[in-house]
Scaffold this active site. Sequence first.
Site, PDB file in Angstrom:
ATOM      1  N   ASP A 175       0.868  -1.176   0.000  1.00  0.00           N
ATOM      2  CA  ASP A 175       0.000   0.000   0.000  1.00  0.00           C
ATOM      3  C   ASP A 175       0.909   1.232   0.000  1.00  0.00           C
ATOM      4  O   ASP A 175       1.580   1.528   0.983  1.00  0.00           O
ATOM      5  CB  ASP A 175      -0.896  -0.050   1.253  1.00  0.00           C
ATOM      6  N   LYS A 200      -6.414  10.079  -1.110  1.00  0.00           N
ATOM      7  CA  LYS A 200      -5.459  10.864  -0.330  1.00  0.00           C
ATOM      8  C   LYS A 200      -4.597  11.747  -1.244  1.00  0.00           C
ATOM      9  O   LYS A 200      -5.128  12.596  -1.921  1.00  0.00           O
ATOM     10  CB  LYS A 200      -4.622   9.929   0.536  1.00  0.00           C
TER      11      LYS A 200
END
Length: 385
Positions: A175, A200
């Site tokens: 990730d 994000k």
Amino acid sequence: MSEDNLKFETRLLHFGGEIDKATGASSVPLYQASTFHHEDVFNPPLHDYSRSGNPTRQVLEDYIALLEGGIRGFAYASGMAAISSTFMLLSSGDHIIVTEDVYGGTYRLLTSILNRMGMECTFVDMTDLDQVKSAYKANTKAVYMETPSNPTLKITDIGGVCEWAREKELLTILDNTFMTPLYQRPIELGVDIVLHSATKFLGGHSDVLAGLAVARTKELGDALKQLQNGLGTVLGVQDSWLLMRGMKTLGARMAHSEQSAAKLAAWLSGRSDIEGVYYPGLLHHPGREIHEKQSSGYGAVVSFDVGSGQRAKEVLNAVKLPLVAVSLGAVESILSYPAMMSHAAMGEKVRHERGITDGLLRFSVGLEDIDDLIADLDQALAARP
Ligand SMILES: *Cc1c(COP(=O)(O)O)cnc(C)c1O
């Protein structure tokens, strides 16, 4: 000048899909269509149904594959859709080795959903390669990494894990939300599948929820394609467009926010009323040397411990500039409280063992002037109810 030699920041703007081939338009058209007419049924169109493929989403998928240096990219309805779809590569009875301070939603997926499907996992401190190795079992199929981790920014040696995983023929998944491909390209370090919560830093404006995945090989790309289509976890057309709009400014946003984050971390480190500061750019940060070998930046997230849950709540109530919210990686600063927000799904005992104390706050530094952010935090730290 060869197109292949473009620097990353240039590549963010000149990725091949920035101009519409049909009209010369300066952005990708929104192909707001669910299906595609078959002019000649013996010779079907490239895209036939938008779950299986959409021209707007395709540009985004090629864009992230190029940035991460993989073979094929995929866009999903959220980061968790990308993560859950990727775990579907595994089967009942398979075992996964997972970094212990994995994102709260991934922890919940593994411990309350995938466990019911017969998948098991072992959480280990991935800063220690020996712990990764000793978690190995006969049915281990994959290793799941997150570095720097959330929220205490622990560092995993990506190359070290991948080298061992290759010997054991394990799938490696990482990730990369916190670093983005601007600062860290895991595929170049041996990782098989890179994942993002594009909600994000990649999106960057707190206005779109999206996930991305990139595969290193054609075989993995084909397998992910089958899952994305079969599970239907795709990203919508408008959100695909909005995400690309955000990604174009990733370089400028990250550079600014990172510079400010370094200043904030230094300022916090100099205060006697702060118990700990976590930022990979700080000299004493554990794993800093490994991080510097595998990443070209430190990112824009700084976590710090104000000593108690009571004080953390006082600070959250007293700040005026940052959003007090779940999430990170946006143009505006976001202050979050992991114990009650992102990591609320984790039991208190496990949370404390992982350093996510009741006084820990996570500051995602945005594009405000850093002097204003520091002055605001200064008054908030002095505040009493
Ligand atoms: C936010 C986040 C996710 C989940 O992404 P969503 O877009 O919220 O589904 C996964 N991993 C990390 C590191 C995150 O910060």
